[in-house]
Design an enzyme around this catalytic site. Structure first.
Site, PDB file in Angstrom:
ATOM      1  N   GLU A   1       0.820  -1.214   0.000  1.00  0.00           N
ATOM      2  CA  GLU A   1       0.000   0.000   0.000  1.00  0.00           C
ATOM      3  C   GLU A   1       0.855   1.266   0.000  1.00  0.00           C
ATOM      4  OE1 GLU A   1      -4.127  -1.467   2.011  1.00  0.00           O
ATOM      5  OE2 GLU A   1      -2.571  -0.849   3.413  1.00  0.00           O
TER       6      GLU A   1
ATOM      7  N   GLU B   1     -13.354  -3.101  11.463  1.00  0.00           N
ATOM      8  CA  GLU B   1     -13.222  -2.293  10.254  1.00  0.00           C
ATOM      9  C   GLU B   1     -14.261  -2.658   9.205  1.00  0.00           C
ATOM     10  OE1 GLU B   1      -9.984  -1.510   6.646  1.00  0.00           O
ATOM     11  OE2 GLU B   1      -9.415  -2.693   8.397  1.00  0.00           O
TER      12      GLU B   1
ATOM     13  N   ASP C   1      -8.460  -9.328   3.077  1.00  0.00           N
ATOM     14  CA  ASP C   1      -8.307  -8.230   4.043  1.00  0.00           C
ATOM     15  C   ASP C   1      -9.408  -8.232   5.094  1.00  0.00           C
ATOM     16  OD1 ASP C   1      -7.509  -5.957   5.346  1.00  0.00           O
ATOM     17  OD2 ASP C   1      -8.196  -4.568   3.816  1.00  0.00           O
TER      18      ASP C   1
END
Length: 700
Positions: free
Chosen positions: A270, A371, A343
């Site tokens: 990332e 999340e 993820d």
């Protein structure tokens, strides 16, 4: 002043006001009788154990803490303990070969007491399944928390080292009570400044507080720190000056923090820097750091969360990048792998790296913070999710080679065994933003200690200690508390599956809104954004069907799993239906095992999730007179938000996918509240979720 006096008087007369805001977590321990406690070892850790027992043990017999190097104890391993009593009238003996074991034994005895299991004869032997049981904080130096939904970071960097918050020790106490023995205090997207001399002095203060509770401190590091902080011209891991810089920095750290645990590293992921920026490998980067840490017995936890834009399936990339280097890492390096290959999605298959790397220690990384599961607004008890991963059979060494067994050292002879959880902790008074989200912090610690515990057993432990029982809450009768515990246990055990059903059932994943990963936005298409950050990359919906083809006709991700899983996942007819859209692009009219078409099953599953969310609210409403008003109302409000969000997810996804299927929503399913055009125009105000949701969507 009058207000303060009023609050104090309320506390005196009710005995509950300050105790019911969630700040005490699961440590609402009963007041003891100044118990008779003795110990043959005197240090800061055993002093804590003695204090806890003196204040909270209300049994009629003394407690003896016995430090011993007897073979039985040393053979059990670091942190292990035994609790024994021949009869109800004899002293309780807690024995261990380490000071940490004595502390864990003290907390376990109090846990048994809260569960009503500390009477009569006792013969308890406890050994942690993993050597390192670590929390990962994604806390930034400005006190923001990436993927945190419970306020600011606990670490008041601007006030350290001079001012010390009492919450630091409360945090350490809570972790020690569930066996967590390590913490990474900063974000994996690390600032180089964390290794500056001024910040290391601040970290030292935290480490000094954590140490008596048996908790080692670790730091996330930025791979380019030698250049950005040290002024070098490069951060190439093969450069002698870079190697010397890291060795000097590590020496500086250990002079301040003698028991420093080591580094956590996110590299070449990332956009973060890493060894590949210099034409080097993950092994080159990890080994350079490992060599610097080796003289001090420090370790490197090197994350396998790596993916780059391109044509390759994102789910394939970690396996492809790390498998070629199996056996090339130093023996104080462990590869930290997310539970699934993408993820932290509400449901994923386990990562194929588990078990496949036979010569390199591998540790699981779970996400405690929600999340992708409704932030701190949704109830989502995650023990079933983590056990789903840990209990999955990799077949790497034949049947029974579960993820748990290939990571705990019982199948592969690993020098280091570890497990990590990304925390959900912040400055909110109840620590986690949602009272019921505390259960996930607790559950992670308990599963890290013993992954064989059931989700139900952990839930009941947490409820007993968090909401009290007749032993420490006289306003409840034993019968009413038992009923409450059964009701809440049922809610917790069903909650994660409900979230999967109303968000992304049957293997769907990453349908979230751009940027914040909260609400549904399967139609999201940001010009210029990376394809693998878009929902359409994953759902692949078209007029023929839906789902990501990871069989041999697609990306062939199924082949990364050991036989027979590779064949099972890769065949549409044998693939588990709760993962069918993860591994296959399935026709809308495909017949599922229950006879329904895929489209019908999708509709009914979304609706089932909504109905479960409604049932949670109904069950909770019946508990009003059973627990304190403050927590009852706060949880009730969260469940209202969750129910509305569930409807929002169901309507948005079904209306959007209906455009591709061209099929009607079954008539016995609740009709969508709004049309798709309205759903697409809605944008969630994260800072004012409830009001925005009512005003902009459900109250029109």
């Amino acid at each position: 002043m009058k207000k303060l006096v009023f609050i104090l008087l309320l506390f005196v007369f009710t005995g509950t006001l300050l105790a019911e805001d969630g700040s005490q977590l699961w440590l609402r321990l009963s007041g003891g009788k100044n118990a008779d406690v003795s110990c043959n070892l005197n240090n800061a850790t055993t002093e804590i154990a003695i204090k806890e027992l003196k204040e909270h043990w209300y049994g009629n017999t003394p407690v003896q803490l016995v430090f011993s190097k007897a073979k039985e104890l040393t053979r059990l391993g670091e942190g292990s303990f035994v609790i024994r009593r021949s009869s109800g009238s004899d002293p309780v003996r807690i024995e261990a070969s380490t000071k940490q074991g004595l502390l864990y034994g003290a907390y376990h005895l109090l846990r048994l007491q809260q569960m009503g299991q500390a009477e009569g004869e006792m013969d308890v032997v406890e050994t942690p399944r993993y050597q390192l049981r670590v929390l990962n904080h994604w806390d930034n130096l400005d006190r923001s928390v990436e993927r945190g939904y419970a306020g600011k970071s606990l670490w008041e960097w601007e006030s350290l080292p001079g001012k010390i918050s009492p919450r630091y020790e409360a945090y350490a106490r809570a972790n020690a009570s569930i066996g967590i023995n390590g913490t990474v205090v900063n974000n994996v997207n690390a600032s180089p400044q964390i290794l500056s001399a001024s910040y290391l002095e601040k970290v030292k203060v935290l480490a000094d507080i954590f140490r008596p509770y048996g908790i080692k401190t670790y730091l996330s590091i930025n791979f380019s720190t030698p250049a950005e902080l040290g002024g070098l011209s490069t951060s190439d891991p093969t450069d002698k000056a870079v190697q010397r810089w890291w060795k000097d920095k590590v020496k500086e750290i250990y002079q301040l923090i003698p028991d420093f645990g080591g580094f956590l590293v996110k590299a070449n992921s990332e956009g973060l820097p890493g060894p590949q920026d210099f034409g080097r490998t993950h092994a080159d980067g990890a080994n350079m750091l490992a060599d610097a840490l080796k003289p001090y017995k420090g370790i490197v936890m090197w994350r396998a969360f790596v993916y780059n834009p391109g044509d390759e399936d994102r789910a394939n990339q970690a396996y492809q990048e790390f498998m070629p280097f199996d056996g090339q890492f130093r023996d104080n390096v462990i590869i930290q792998v997310k539970n699934g290959p993408v993820d932290f999605q509400p449901r994923e298959p386990f990562s194929p790296l588990f078990g496949a790397m036979k010569k390199t220690p591998v540790m699981a990384e779970f996400q405690i913070t929600q999340e992708y599961l409704g932030f701190s607004n949704h109830m989502a008890y995650l023990a079933p999710m983590w056990k789903e991963c840990l209990d999955s059979d990799t077949y790497q060494q034949g049947k029974g080679s579960t993820v748990a067994k290939v990571t705990d050292g019982s199948i592969y002879n690993q020098k280091i065994t570890a497990i990590a959880g990304v925390t959900n902790i912040g400055t909110d008074i109840n620590w986690c933003g949602h009272h019921l989200a505390q259960a996930n912090w607790y559950a992670f610690g308990r599963l890290a200690w013993n992954y064989k515990l059931t989700s139900e057993a952990i839930a009941r432990e947490w409820i007993n200690q968090t909401f009290g029982s007749t032993t420490n809450n006289p306003t409840n009768t034993a019968g009413s508390f038992s009923s409450f515990r059964d009701a809440l246990t049922e809610m917790l055990l069903e909650s994660r599956e409900a979230v999967v059903e109303y968000m992304m059932p049957l293997g769907l994943h990453h349908l979230f809104a751009w940027g914040h990963h909260y609400g549904p936005e399967p139609w999201c298409d940001i010009p210029g954004a990376r394809p693998d950050w878009m929902p359409s990359y994953y759902h692949k919906a078209d007029s023929k069907g839906i789902g990501f083809d990871r069989s041999s006709t697609g990306s062939n991700a199924a082949a990364q799993y050991h036989s027979p899983l590779s064949e099972e996942f890769g065949n549409l007819s044998t693939c588990p239906e709760n993962l069918i859209l993860w591994f296959h692009h399935v026709p809308w009219d495909y017949k599922m095992k229950n006879g329904k078409t895929l489209w019908e099953e999708l509709c009914y599953t979304y609706d089932r999730g909504v109905q479960k969310a409604r049932s949670f609210q109904k069950i909770w409403d019946q508990q009003e007179k059973t627990i304190d008003t403050e927590r009852f109302l706060e949880i009730q409000n969260k469940l209202k938000i969750q129910m509305r969000d569930a409807v929002w997810w169901k309507d948005a996804c079904l209306l959007y996918f209906q455009e591709f299927s061209g099929m009607p929503i079954p008539v016995d399913i609740e009709r969508p509240v709004h049309n798709l055009d309205v759903m697409k125009k809605f944008r969630l105000d994260i800072g004012n979720h409830e009001n925005a949701l009512e005003k902009d969507l459900f109250m029109k």
